[in-house]
Design a protein around this motif. Structure first.
Motif, PDB file in Angstrom:
ATOM      1  N   THR A 189       4.499 -13.921  -1.517  1.00  0.00           N
ATOM      2  CA  THR A 189       4.961 -12.573  -1.823  1.00  0.00           C
ATOM      3  C   THR A 189       3.827 -11.551  -1.739  1.00  0.00           C
ATOM      4  OG1 THR A 189       6.692 -13.437  -3.266  1.00  0.00           O
ATOM      5  CG2 THR A 189       6.062 -11.137  -3.576  1.00  0.00           C
ATOM      6  N   GLU A 190       4.132 -10.427  -1.096  1.00  0.00           N
ATOM      7  CA  GLU A 190       3.167  -9.338  -0.991  1.00  0.00           C
ATOM      8  C   GLU A 190       3.866  -8.019  -1.299  1.00  0.00           C
ATOM      9  OE1 GLU A 190      -0.107  -7.393   2.112  1.00  0.00           O
ATOM     10  OE2 GLU A 190       1.266  -8.951   2.807  1.00  0.00           O
ATOM     11  N   ARG A 191       3.206  -7.201  -2.122  1.00  0.00           N
ATOM     12  CA  ARG A 191       3.723  -5.851  -2.390  1.00  0.00           C
ATOM     13  C   ARG A 191       3.063  -4.877  -1.427  1.00  0.00           C
ATOM     14  NH1 ARG A 191       6.596  -3.849  -6.350  1.00  0.00           N
ATOM     15  NH2 ARG A 191       6.125  -5.538  -7.824  1.00  0.00           N
ATOM     16  N   VAL A 192       3.897  -4.139  -0.687  1.00  0.00           N
ATOM     17  CA  VAL A 192       3.417  -3.242   0.356  1.00  0.00           C
ATOM     18  C   VAL A 192       4.109  -1.889   0.233  1.00  0.00           C
ATOM     19  CG1 VAL A 192       2.989  -5.183   1.927  1.00  0.00           C
ATOM     20  CG2 VAL A 192       5.186  -3.988   2.019  1.00  0.00           C
ATOM     21  N   LEU A 193       3.519  -0.868   0.853  1.00  0.00           N
ATOM     22  CA  LEU A 193       4.167   0.440   0.887  1.00  0.00           C
ATOM     23  C   LEU A 193       5.246   0.431   1.965  1.00  0.00           C
ATOM     24  CD1 LEU A 193       3.899   3.217  -0.544  1.00  0.00           C
ATOM     25  CD2 LEU A 193       2.682   3.995   1.485  1.00  0.00           C
ATOM     26  N   ASN A 194       6.389   0.972   1.635  1.00  0.00           N
ATOM     27  CA  ASN A 194       7.505   0.967   2.576  1.00  0.00           C
ATOM     28  C   ASN A 194       7.217   1.885   3.767  1.00  0.00           C
ATOM     29  OD1 ASN A 194      10.026   0.165   3.487  1.00  0.00           O
ATOM     30  ND2 ASN A 194      11.077   1.874   2.490  1.00  0.00           N
ATOM     31  N   ASN A 195       7.630   1.429   4.937  1.00  0.00           N
ATOM     32  CA  ASN A 195       7.591   2.252   6.155  1.00  0.00           C
ATOM     33  C   ASN A 195       8.554   1.619   7.151  1.00  0.00           C
ATOM     34  OD1 ASN A 195       6.091   0.201   7.751  1.00  0.00           O
ATOM     35  ND2 ASN A 195       4.334   0.764   6.466  1.00  0.00           N
ATOM     36  N   SER A 196       8.665   2.182   8.338  1.00  0.00           N
ATOM     37  CA  SER A 196       9.660   1.677   9.288  1.00  0.00           C
ATOM     38  C   SER A 196       9.352   0.247   9.718  1.00  0.00           C
ATOM     39  CB  SER A 196       9.741   2.593  10.507  1.00  0.00           C
ATOM     40  OG  SER A 196       8.492   2.699  11.161  1.00  0.00           O
ATOM     41  N   GLY A 197       8.064  -0.091   9.842  1.00  0.00           N
ATOM     42  CA  GLY A 197       7.708  -1.467  10.184  1.00  0.00           C
ATOM     43  C   GLY A 197       8.111  -2.440   9.100  1.00  0.00           C
ATOM     44  N   VAL A 198       7.924  -2.051   7.844  1.00  0.00           N
ATOM     45  CA  VAL A 198       8.333  -2.900   6.719  1.00  0.00           C
ATOM     46  C   VAL A 198       9.849  -3.021   6.670  1.00  0.00           C
ATOM     47  CG1 VAL A 198       8.379  -3.036   4.190  1.00  0.00           C
ATOM     48  CG2 VAL A 198       6.248  -2.474   5.376  1.00  0.00           C
ATOM     49  N   ASP A 242      14.629  -6.462   7.350  1.00  0.00           N
ATOM     50  CA  ASP A 242      15.855  -6.778   8.092  1.00  0.00           C
ATOM     51  C   ASP A 242      15.788  -8.183   8.684  1.00  0.00           C
ATOM     52  OD1 ASP A 242      17.000  -4.326   7.538  1.00  0.00           O
ATOM     53  OD2 ASP A 242      16.392  -3.409   9.439  1.00  0.00           O
ATOM     54  N   ILE A 243      14.637  -8.539   9.241  1.00  0.00           N
ATOM     55  CA  ILE A 243      14.468  -9.883   9.814  1.00  0.00           C
ATOM     56  C   ILE A 243      14.581 -10.932   8.715  1.00  0.00           C
ATOM     57  CG2 ILE A 243      12.818 -11.446  10.922  1.00  0.00           C
ATOM     58  CD1 ILE A 243      11.663  -8.925  12.345  1.00  0.00           C
ATOM     59  N   GLU A 244      13.948 -10.687   7.569  1.00  0.00           N
ATOM     60  CA  GLU A 244      14.029 -11.631   6.464  1.00  0.00           C
ATOM     61  C   GLU A 244      15.479 -11.836   6.030  1.00  0.00           C
ATOM     62  OE1 GLU A 244       9.798 -11.341   4.092  1.00  0.00           O
ATOM     63  OE2 GLU A 244      11.373  -9.919   3.523  1.00  0.00           O
ATOM     64  N   ARG A 245      16.228 -10.755   5.993  1.00  0.00           N
ATOM     65  CA  ARG A 245      17.628 -10.841   5.580  1.00  0.00           C
ATOM     66  C   ARG A 245      18.447 -11.646   6.600  1.00  0.00           C
ATOM     67  NH1 ARG A 245      18.481  -5.795   5.463  1.00  0.00           N
ATOM     68  NH2 ARG A 245      17.753  -5.500   3.315  1.00  0.00           N
ATOM     69  N   GLU A 246      18.184 -11.408   7.874  1.00  0.00           N
ATOM     70  CA  GLU A 246      18.923 -12.109   8.931  1.00  0.00           C
ATOM     71  C   GLU A 246      18.590 -13.595   8.966  1.00  0.00           C
ATOM     72  OE1 GLU A 246      17.739 -10.044  12.418  1.00  0.00           O
ATOM     73  OE2 GLU A 246      18.726  -8.166  11.838  1.00  0.00           O
ATOM     74  N   ASP A 268      -1.858   4.896  11.667  1.00  0.00           N
ATOM     75  CA  ASP A 268      -0.452   4.692  12.037  1.00  0.00           C
ATOM     76  C   ASP A 268       0.314   4.194  10.813  1.00  0.00           C
ATOM     77  OD1 ASP A 268       2.018   4.016  13.039  1.00  0.00           O
ATOM     78  OD2 ASP A 268       1.261   2.637  14.568  1.00  0.00           O
ATOM     79  N   MET A 269       1.009   5.090  10.149  1.00  0.00           N
ATOM     80  CA  MET A 269       1.636   4.750   8.880  1.00  0.00           C
ATOM     81  C   MET A 269       2.944   3.994   9.034  1.00  0.00           C
ATOM     82  SD  MET A 269      -0.791   5.760   7.240  1.00  0.00           S
ATOM     83  CE  MET A 269      -0.130   5.089   5.742  1.00  0.00           C
ATOM     84  N   GLU A 270       3.400   3.781  10.242  1.00  0.00           N
ATOM     85  CA  GLU A 270       4.641   3.041  10.472  1.00  0.00           C
ATOM     86  C   GLU A 270       4.391   1.682  11.104  1.00  0.00           C
ATOM     87  OE1 GLU A 270       7.345   4.406   9.209  1.00  0.00           O
ATOM     88  OE2 GLU A 270       6.157   6.172   8.704  1.00  0.00           O
ATOM     89  N   ALA A 271       3.124   1.265  11.178  1.00  0.00           N
ATOM     90  CA  ALA A 271       2.752   0.070  11.945  1.00  0.00           C
ATOM     91  C   ALA A 271       3.326  -1.212  11.373  1.00  0.00           C
ATOM     92  CB  ALA A 271       1.235  -0.030  12.043  1.00  0.00           C
ATOM     93  N   GLY A 272       3.405  -1.302  10.032  1.00  0.00           N
ATOM     94  CA  GLY A 272       3.858  -2.547   9.423  1.00  0.00           C
ATOM     95  C   GLY A 272       3.358  -2.657   8.005  1.00  0.00           C
TER      96      GLY A 272
END
Length: 325
Positions: A235-244, A249-253, A279-283
């Motif tokens: 488990t990792e806590r990260v800041l939300n962005n489009s990459g996250v 979505d992949i984890e859910r699928e 790049d704040m949307e990188a992941g």
């Protein structure tokens, strides 16, 4: 302020800047140490032991105060040359090491023989007790609020810190949710001897990261982090962005069939894209819930000075006033 942590590390204030990937360079570590805290260089951000040796020398040129080096012990499939990194630390005259990740026991004898004080990052009481048993001098107790890897027990610091105080003989600092004087005073009240800050130090003038990152932290609220890789028990806590969001979505699928390969593009090689390129949307990049308490980008001197003066006022005015009725 005098605590067992300030005495152990020879620092003025019980405030530690934890190791952070692509953040803990000499510029930040020296600024924290010059301000009376304990700055920490992130060892594995330096891709070779030789580069770490040069970074230690750079930091030595910037401060005559104590500073440390973080060494994160990764799973066995990743094999950095740890003996060589430790040799670079010893030869560089560093006498404080923050360890994280896997058990540092295989390397403890060499570090202790060199006079190094070891503080190990732990997310549970049981791991803290193990660190004490193998000879660590202190531990950093990381609550569920923390950025990065909070473990799998999901215990927040209001519970974890007093539990650690009940069990440990060695001193410990509070990590996760730490940002200001209120954090420090609360941590001391719960049994800690100081605090470790990561995300808060990212939003300082000396942090050698892209301004976009600092502004993103200031703009974020306590609701803007996400937990990823839970199915992988990493488990990792990260800041939300489009990459996250794509990662989630992949984890859910994938559900229980998820493998690290499925989310490779969202977690691998992200830090340079974020911290250097902005790049704040990188992941996925680590960020604590404490972002909700961060509203400015001060210098390390301003930040630590403010924390200590406000902590003094909290203790000697607010709390003493309450105790007198």
């Amino acid at each position: 302020m005098k605590t067992r942590i300030t005495e152990l590390f020879g620092i003025e204030h019980p405030i530690i800047q934890g190791g952070m990937h692509f953040v803990g360079f000499a510029e930040l570590a020296s600024a924290v140490s010059n301000a009376g805290g304990l700055g920490v260089i992130t060892g594995l951000t330096q891709q070779t032991p030789e580069r770490l040796a040069r970074e230690i020398a750079r930091c030595r040129d910037m401060t005559d105060k104590p500073f440390g080096v973080n060494l994160t012990f990764l799973p066995t499939f990743a094999k950095p040359p740890y003996p060589e990194y430790i040799r670079a630390i010893i030869e560089g005259g560093v006498r404080i090491v923050e360890t994280a990740g896997r058990n540092p026991e295989p390397y403890m004898q060499e570090m202790k023989a060199a006079g190094i004080k070891v503080i190990h990052k732990c997310t549970s009481v049981r791991h803290s007790l193990k660190a004490e048993a193998i000879g660590c001098d202190a531990v950093s107790v990381d609550g569920f609020e923390c950025g990065g890897h909070p473990g799998e027990d999901d215990v927040p610091n209001m519970i974890l810190l007093p539990r650690a105080a009940e069990e440990l003989k060695i001193p410990f600092v509070a990590s996760g949710g730490m940002a200001d004087a209120r954090s420090l005073v609360a941590a001391l009240a719960l049994g800690a001897e100081g605090m470790n800050m990561g995300t808060r130090f990212m939003a300082t003038k000396e942090a050698p990261i892209h301004q976009n990152v600092k502004q993103a932290i200031v703009a974020a609220s306590e609701l803007d982090t996400r937990l990823i890789m839970r199915k992988l028990r990493n488990t990792e806590r990260v800041l939300n962005n489009s990459g996250v969001s794509r990662l989630i979505d992949i984890e859910r699928e994938k559900g229980d069939a998820l493998t690290i390969a499925d989310i490779h593009d969202q977690v691998a090689g992200i830090y340079p894209k974020v911290m250097i390129d902005g790049d704040m949307e990188a992941g996925a990049w680590s960020c604590g819930m404490v972002a909700g308490l961060i509203h400015d980008i001060p210098s390390c001197q301003e930040l630590i000075g403010r924390i200590m003066s406000e902590a003094d006022a909290l203790i000697n005015k607010r709390l003493v006033g309450m105790s007198r009725g």
